[in-house]
Write an enzyme that holds these catalytic residues in place. Structure first.
Site, mmCIF file in Angstrom:
data_model
loop_
_atom_site.group_PDB
_atom_site.id
_atom_site.type_symbol
_atom_site.label_atom_id
_atom_site.label_comp_id
_atom_site.label_asym_id
_atom_site.label_seq_id
_atom_site.Cartn_x
_atom_site.Cartn_y
_atom_site.Cartn_z
ATOM 1 N N SER A 230 0.830 -1.193 0.000
ATOM 2 C CA SER A 230 0.000 0.000 0.000
ATOM 3 C C SER A 230 0.879 1.263 0.000
ATOM 4 O O SER A 230 1.654 1.472 -0.912
ATOM 5 C CB SER A 230 -0.963 -0.037 1.194
ATOM 6 O OG SER A 230 -2.010 0.879 1.033
ATOM 7 N N ASP B 280 -9.238 -5.017 -6.015
ATOM 8 C CA ASP B 280 -8.741 -4.127 -4.960
ATOM 9 C C ASP B 280 -9.670 -2.915 -4.875
ATOM 10 O O ASP B 280 -9.686 -2.069 -5.769
ATOM 11 C CB ASP B 280 -7.307 -3.695 -5.287
ATOM 12 C CG ASP B 280 -6.653 -2.914 -4.159
ATOM 13 O OD1 ASP B 280 -7.378 -2.402 -3.286
ATOM 14 O OD2 ASP B 280 -5.416 -2.793 -4.161
ATOM 15 N N HIS C 238 -7.184 -5.927 -1.645
ATOM 16 C CA HIS C 238 -6.048 -5.056 -1.309
ATOM 17 C C HIS C 238 -5.034 -5.729 -0.397
ATOM 18 O O HIS C 238 -3.826 -5.554 -0.570
ATOM 19 C CB HIS C 238 -6.590 -3.796 -0.625
ATOM 20 C CG HIS C 238 -5.547 -2.759 -0.319
ATOM 21 N ND1 HIS C 238 -4.878 -2.070 -1.299
ATOM 22 C CD2 HIS C 238 -5.057 -2.304 0.867
ATOM 23 C CE1 HIS C 238 -4.024 -1.223 -0.747
ATOM 24 N NE2 HIS C 238 -4.103 -1.350 0.574
#
Length: 437
Positions: free
Chosen positions: A250, A344, A378
Site C-alpha cells: 500500500s 482491490d 487489497h
C-alpha cells in the site's frame, strides 16, 4: 524434524485418530490432515479454532469418510462448510471471526515469538460450527503455526531515528538484506519480516510513522529516513553489502518505488497493492521534494453501515496537476515487481501498476514484473492468511473496504508469495554457494 500430532478418542468399540503432519510448521507451509478409524462413509465435520489475544477465529468443513473409514483432506472434497472441494489448506485460509467478534477483524500476528495455536477437532455428522456451541468431539489436537523459524533472531532497532526490528536467519551469513514495510495504518507489524527471515533473508522490519517516537502523521515522513535504513542494513556484518531488496504494501509500495528510483543501494523492489504516485503528502528527499497527488475526501463513498469505499479518493494522475506526482520509475536501474489484485477496492492497483510500467516501457525499460490476480483484494498477505474484505483503518478511524473473494484471494497469496521469494533470491542474493532455506 517433522512432528505428527496424534490424539485418540474412544467411541463405543472403535477409535478415531487424527494425524497432522507437521504439527509444528511455518505459516506458509502446507500440512497433511488425515482422520482414521471412522465408520465407512461416516459424515464428519472438521473444525479449526484460533485465539490471538482477544480475537477468535474459526473455520469448519464437512467431509464423508471413504469405504475404509478415512478422510484425507488433501485428496477428498469438502462437501460444505466455509469452503467446498479438494483444498489441503482450506481450514486455514477460510477462517472467519467467531460470532460476537467486532466487524472488520483482521488476523495479524502481534508477537512473532509465539505461534498461532490452532485447535483442530473432528465431530460426528455435518454441523454448522458457527452456530453450534461446543459440540462433543471425536478427537482433537493442537497445531503450531509460526512466522519465526527455528534459530531466527529478532533484534529490536533503535538506531538514530530508525525504529523497527532486524531478523537474522540462523548461521554465519552473510545473508541477502531486505527492508519490509506496511502502509498508511502506521504503527509497526513485523510478522512478514519474521517469515522472510525464516526463508533466508536478513530482514529489517521498518516502521516509519505512528510508532514510538516517530512522526504521528505521514505528512512528516521524508525519503532520507529510508535511505538511512538501507545504509544501516548494508553496513551490518551479517548482511551482503551489494544492495537491499524492498517489500512494501500500500503506502509503503509507493515508498519502495521511490527508493528504487533514486537510491543506488536498492537491488530489487516489490510494490504490493500500491499507487504509482506519491499520495497524501509531498515526500522530501535531499534537496528536492517529490510532489503528491491529493486525496479528495469528497470522493469517498460511505455505505449505510458507515464503511468507506476509498478507491477513487486520489486525484487523477493522468492530467494536470496529478501527473506530476507520478513516481519516475523509468529512472530505476533495479527490477520492480508489482503485485496487484483486480478486485482491490482500496487502491486501483492494477491501473497504477500499468501506469508505472507504461512509463518504463516508454523509456525502453524491461526491468518490471506484473502479477495481476482476479478476485483479489487489497490485503495480499503471506499464504493461508484468512481473507479480510474490510478492515478498520487505525490512522483514519474508519472501516475501509479492501475487496477480494476468499478462494481467489488465497490462491493469489500463495502464488505471489512464492514468486516474491524467487524474485528476491534472484536479484538480491549474490552468495550462490549458500544453501537457500
Amino acid at each position: 524434524m517433522l512432528h505428527i500430532a496424534r490424539i485418540q478418542f474412544r467411541k463405543m468399540s472403535s477409535q478415531a485418530r487424527l494425524l497432522v503432519t507437521p504439527a509444528t510448521a511455518l505459516v506458509d507451509d502446507k500440512v497433511d490432515i488425515t482422520v482414521e478409524r471412522l465408520a465407512p462413509r461416516q459424515p464428519v465435520t472438521l473444525h479449526a479454532r484460533l485465539l490471538e489475544g482477544t480475537a477468535r477465529f474459526q473455520s469448519y468443513a464437512h467431509y464423508r469418510a471413504d469405504d475404509t473409514g478415512r478422510v484425507v483432506v488433501a485428496k477428498q472434497p469438502s462437501l460444505g462448510g466455509l469452503y467446498t472441494g479438494v483444498d489441503q489448506m482450506g481450514l486455514f485460509w477460510s477462517m472467519q471471526p467467531s460470532p460476537g467478534q467486532k466487524p472488520g477483524l483482521r488476523l495479524r500476528k502481534k508477537d512473532v515469538s509465539t505461534p498461532f495455536l490452532v485447535d483442530l477437532s473432528v465431530h460426528d455428522g455435518h454441523l454448522d460450527m458457527m452456530e453450534e456451541q461446543n459440540p462433543a468431539a471425536l478427537v482433537t489436537t493442537r497445531l503450531e503455526r509460526w512466522y519465526l523459524g527455528k534459530g531466527v533472531k529478532r533484534i529490536p532497532l533503535r538506531e538514530g531515528r530508525l525504529r523497527g526490528a532486524l531478523f537474522l536467519p540462523p548461521g554465519e551469513g552473510p545473508f541477502p538484506g531486505v527492508i519490509d514495510m506496511f502502509g498508511s495504518t502506521g504503527g509497526f507489524a513485523d510478522y512478514r519480516s519474521a517469515l522472510l527471515a525464516s526463508r533466508g533473508f536478513a530482514t529489517l522490519g521498518l516502521a516509519f510513522f505512528g510508532y514510538e517516537d516517530l512522526p504521528n502523521d505521514m505528512s512528516d515522513v521524508d525519503l532520507d529516513y529510508f535511505e538511512e535504513a538501507a545504509d544501516w542494513l548494508l553496513a551490518h556484518p551479517k548482511v551482503q553489502g551489494h544492495g537491499v531488496g524492498l517489500v512494501g504494501t500500500s503506502k509503503a509500495g509507493e515508498i519502495v518505488q521511490a527508493m528504487a528510483t533514486y537510491m543506488k543501494q536498492v537491488s530489487a523492489a516489490v510494490a504490493i497493492s500500491s499507487y504509482s504516485a506519491v499520495s497524501y503528502a509531498p515526500l522530501p528527499y535531499k534537496d528536492m521534494v517529490l510532489p503528491c497527488a491529493r486525496w479528495m475526501a469528497d470522493q469517498i463513498v460511505f455505505t449505510e453501515d458507515g464503511f468507506a469505499n476509498v478507491q477513487n479518493q486520489l486525484e487523477d494522475i493522468t492530467t494536470e496537476p496529478g501527473i506530476h506526482a507520478c513516481i519516475q520509475v523509468e529512472k530505476s536501474h533495479c527490477p520492480i515487481m508489482f503485485v496487484t489484485g483486480e478486485d482491490d477496492i482500496n487502491i486501483p492497483s492494477v491501473f497504477h501498476a500499468n501506469k508505472a510500467i507504461a512509463r518504463m516501457k516508454a523509456h525502453g525499460k524491461t526491468n518490471y514484473t506484473l502479477l495481476k490476480y482476479p478476485g483479489t483484494g487489497h490485503l495480499i498477505e503471506p499464504p493461508y492468511t484468512p481473507h479480510c474484505g474490510f478492515y478498520f483503518h487505525s490512522a483514519f478511524r474508519v472501516y475501509v473496504y479492501a475487496g477480494g473473494v476468499p478462494k481467489a484471494h488465497t490462491a493469489a497469496q500463495e502464488d505471489s508469495w512464492s514468486k516474491i521469494l524467487d524474485f528476491l533470491r534472484k536479484n538480491v542474493d549474490k552468495c550462490e554457494t549458500r544453501s537457500k532455506l
